[in-house]
Design a protein around this motif. Sequence first.
Motif, PDB file in Angstrom:
ATOM      1  N   TYR A 156      -6.176  71.479  44.236  1.00  0.00           N
ATOM      2  CA  TYR A 156      -7.486  72.145  44.368  1.00  0.00           C
ATOM      3  C   TYR A 156      -8.499  71.219  45.038  1.00  0.00           C
ATOM      4  N   GLN A 157      -8.591  69.973  44.567  1.00  0.00           N
ATOM      5  CA  GLN A 157      -9.592  69.063  45.126  1.00  0.00           C
ATOM      6  C   GLN A 157      -9.278  68.732  46.576  1.00  0.00           C
ATOM      7  N   PHE A 158      -7.988  68.603  46.920  1.00  0.00           N
ATOM      8  CA  PHE A 158      -7.617  68.362  48.310  1.00  0.00           C
ATOM      9  C   PHE A 158      -7.975  69.560  49.186  1.00  0.00           C
ATOM     10  N   GLY A 159      -7.589  70.748  48.735  1.00  0.00           N
ATOM     11  CA  GLY A 159      -7.836  71.944  49.525  1.00  0.00           C
ATOM     12  C   GLY A 159      -9.311  72.198  49.738  1.00  0.00           C
ATOM     13  N   ASN A 160     -10.102  72.055  48.675  1.00  0.00           N
ATOM     14  CA  ASN A 160     -11.540  72.290  48.779  1.00  0.00           C
ATOM     15  C   ASN A 160     -12.203  71.262  49.691  1.00  0.00           C
ATOM     16  N   GLY A 161     -11.901  69.982  49.455  1.00  0.00           N
ATOM     17  CA  GLY A 161     -12.542  68.942  50.241  1.00  0.00           C
ATOM     18  C   GLY A 161     -12.183  68.985  51.716  1.00  0.00           C
ATOM     19  N   LEU A 162     -10.913  69.213  52.023  1.00  0.00           N
ATOM     20  CA  LEU A 162     -10.478  69.230  53.416  1.00  0.00           C
ATOM     21  C   LEU A 162     -10.998  70.446  54.164  1.00  0.00           C
ATOM     22  N   THR A 163     -10.961  71.613  53.524  1.00  0.00           N
ATOM     23  CA  THR A 163     -11.421  72.821  54.208  1.00  0.00           C
ATOM     24  C   THR A 163     -12.896  72.735  54.549  1.00  0.00           C
ATOM     25  N   ASN A 164     -13.689  72.126  53.675  1.00  0.00           N
ATOM     26  CA  ASN A 164     -15.120  72.003  53.950  1.00  0.00           C
ATOM     27  C   ASN A 164     -15.416  71.105  55.150  1.00  0.00           C
ATOM     28  N   LEU A 165     -14.401  70.368  55.622  1.00  0.00           N
ATOM     29  CA  LEU A 165     -14.569  69.589  56.849  1.00  0.00           C
ATOM     30  C   LEU A 165     -14.577  70.481  58.087  1.00  0.00           C
ATOM     31  N   ILE A 166     -13.953  71.649  57.997  1.00  0.00           N
ATOM     32  CA  ILE A 166     -13.808  72.509  59.188  1.00  0.00           C
ATOM     33  C   ILE A 166     -14.355  73.908  58.974  1.00  0.00           C
ATOM     34  N   SER A 167     -14.961  74.162  57.826  1.00  0.00           N
ATOM     35  CA  SER A 167     -15.440  75.509  57.513  1.00  0.00           C
ATOM     36  C   SER A 167     -16.904  75.690  57.922  1.00  0.00           C
ATOM     37  N   PRO A 168     -17.232  76.823  58.557  1.00  0.00           N
ATOM     38  CA  PRO A 168     -18.629  77.080  58.943  1.00  0.00           C
ATOM     39  C   PRO A 168     -19.466  77.637  57.805  1.00  0.00           C
ATOM     40  N   THR A 169     -18.920  77.686  56.580  1.00  0.00           N
ATOM     41  CA  THR A 169     -19.690  78.228  55.456  1.00  0.00           C
ATOM     42  C   THR A 169     -20.333  77.132  54.615  1.00  0.00           C
ATOM     43  N   GLY A 170     -20.136  75.871  54.963  1.00  0.00           N
ATOM     44  CA  GLY A 170     -20.702  74.769  54.198  1.00  0.00           C
ATOM     45  C   GLY A 170     -22.073  74.365  54.727  1.00  0.00           C
ATOM     46  N   GLY A 171     -23.087  74.387  53.880  1.00  0.00           N
ATOM     47  CA  GLY A 171     -24.455  74.136  54.312  1.00  0.00           C
ATOM     48  C   GLY A 171     -24.736  72.709  54.736  1.00  0.00           C
ATOM     49  N   PHE A 176     -36.441  70.921  61.940  1.00  0.00           N
ATOM     50  CA  PHE A 176     -35.392  71.181  60.954  1.00  0.00           C
ATOM     51  C   PHE A 176     -35.172  72.679  60.693  1.00  0.00           C
ATOM     52  N   VAL A 177     -35.939  73.543  61.366  1.00  0.00           N
ATOM     53  CA  VAL A 177     -35.791  74.987  61.146  1.00  0.00           C
ATOM     54  C   VAL A 177     -34.385  75.455  61.500  1.00  0.00           C
ATOM     55  N   TYR A 178     -33.870  74.956  62.619  1.00  0.00           N
ATOM     56  CA  TYR A 178     -32.515  75.338  63.049  1.00  0.00           C
ATOM     57  C   TYR A 178     -31.509  75.077  61.932  1.00  0.00           C
ATOM     58  N   ALA A 179     -31.633  73.905  61.307  1.00  0.00           N
ATOM     59  CA  ALA A 179     -30.713  73.544  60.228  1.00  0.00           C
ATOM     60  C   ALA A 179     -30.926  74.431  59.008  1.00  0.00           C
ATOM     61  N   ALA A 180     -32.177  74.686  58.660  1.00  0.00           N
ATOM     62  CA  ALA A 180     -32.473  75.480  57.471  1.00  0.00           C
ATOM     63  C   ALA A 180     -31.960  76.915  57.609  1.00  0.00           C
ATOM     64  N   VAL A 181     -32.189  77.512  58.761  1.00  0.00           N
ATOM     65  CA  VAL A 181     -31.781  78.905  58.975  1.00  0.00           C
ATOM     66  C   VAL A 181     -30.260  79.050  58.976  1.00  0.00           C
ATOM     67  N   ILE A 182     -29.564  78.085  59.571  1.00  0.00           N
ATOM     68  CA  ILE A 182     -28.112  78.212  59.674  1.00  0.00           C
ATOM     69  C   ILE A 182     -27.459  78.143  58.297  1.00  0.00           C
ATOM     70  N   ILE A 183     -28.082  77.417  57.371  1.00  0.00           N
ATOM     71  CA  ILE A 183     -27.569  77.367  56.003  1.00  0.00           C
ATOM     72  C   ILE A 183     -27.653  78.753  55.365  1.00  0.00           C
ATOM     73  N   GLY A 184     -28.788  79.419  55.554  1.00  0.00           N
ATOM     74  CA  GLY A 184     -28.942  80.764  55.010  1.00  0.00           C
ATOM     75  C   GLY A 184     -27.994  81.758  55.644  1.00  0.00           C
ATOM     76  N   LEU A 185     -27.803  81.653  56.968  1.00  0.00           N
ATOM     77  CA  LEU A 185     -26.881  82.558  57.652  1.00  0.00           C
ATOM     78  C   LEU A 185     -25.460  82.405  57.121  1.00  0.00           C
ATOM     79  N   ALA A 186     -25.037  81.157  56.894  1.00  0.00           N
ATOM     80  CA  ALA A 186     -23.693  80.917  56.377  1.00  0.00           C
ATOM     81  C   ALA A 186     -23.521  81.540  55.002  1.00  0.00           C
ATOM     82  N   ARG A 187     -24.568  81.497  54.183  1.00  0.00           N
ATOM     83  CA  ARG A 187     -24.493  82.111  52.858  1.00  0.00           C
ATOM     84  C   ARG A 187     -24.329  83.635  52.963  1.00  0.00           C
TER      85      ARG A 187
END
Length: 476
Positions: free
Chosen positions: A418-433, A329-340
Amino acid sequence: METLKNKRKWSLPHSYSLIFFIIILMAVLTWIVPSGQFDRQEVTVDGMVKSAIVPGTYHTVSKSGADGDLRQGIPQILSAPMEGVINAADVVSFVLIVGGAFGIILQTGAIDRGLLALARRLKSKGILVIPIAMSICSLGGSTFGMSEEIIPLYAIFISLMFALGFDSMTAILILYLGTQIGYVGSTTNPFSVLIAQGVAGVQGNPQLWLRFIEWIIFTGVSIAFTMWYARQVKKNPEKSIVFQNDLLTRPLFLKEDTGEAVVFSKRDRFIIIGFVVVLGLIVWGILAKGWYMTEIGALFLALGLFAGIVSRMSQREMAENFVKGCGEFVYAAVIIGLARGILVIAENGMIIDTILNSLADMLKGLPSYAFTTIMLLVHNVITFLVPSSSGEAALTMPVLAPLGDLVGINREAIVTTYQFGNGLTNLISPTGGVLLAGLAIARINFGQWLKVIMKLFVVLWIIAAVFAAISASVGM
């Protein structure tokens, strides 16, 4: 020559590289985009305290003032990943602890035997797992904000999808798309709709009836897409976009089915019962006690120890399997920090408020029929910088809600866009952990995810634009 051309075919970079490129791009923007900020005040909505901006207080800030040079250079770029990991320490720790616990649980073999037995019992009806699981995930996202809670389930569902003859991408679609589409169609989500309504000054939930319709439509379309994708994969596994990935990852999640009858021992039953009990406790704790990652991580650690004891592992074996699980799970953990780290650069350069203020100015004077569509696009942009639903609500509602008054659009429609924009963008955004964690656990490249989800994203965005216009027309 033809072979050389095929080898040189363009492909998206590695997920780590992609995030680092975005960090560099964000740093460049801090030299181009003026720095500025709004004044802020504390607001309390449904017991949650958030820092909200004060409309009309935006002012520019010198790039090289008393607070130091806000322009982000090479030193800041190189330190951003480290700062991102520190800022996301709670999520990173959660992923590692859960990964270690699963290392012990999976080593017992109880989960493997349970999934293989379930797959055999379901046989051709295995496809029914998709609508059932996605409906539950979507309902959780829509009502109480289920999100990070699915991270421990990635490994289980990847194993289950392999056992049922599908691929790892199907598991990500079930869990992440399921919960995220719940955010898109939020009804009573306290981290999305309720906090946005509170900050925007909307009393009650006046369009709840419309929100239920939206949730049903969004969830139905997403389930239909996932079932279509899963059927295509099962019909021809080699056409799966992650076929080569799965050849390598399948042995990590599921032992090969030898065709022999699967026999459960009493130890297997105890472990699986313990797993079900822990999941029940987690649901109860989230709903009744407000539990979050610390409590959930503690429960999974307890489950891992319980599984090790029941299967009669020695303390050394449990420790070694825990370390092995963390490693997976290290790969997953590190990528979350990198996105932040992307957000670290934007925040340190103080350009987020400037972008928000510019977008608000752009919306002024628009005719009402175009307002909701443009507002949806605005939130698509903002969510890239602020993936948190509650954070974006506190940041944007004080500025964008009054704009609706100027063009005769009810504030509930502003919340809806707002809820549509936030929810949909998080489907394709690399900043979501949460998304990156799932992709990392499955060893799926972000580019592979985009190739699959973009087919659905366009359809969902059009539906969202239509519902946003309806929300504006029906009033409050």
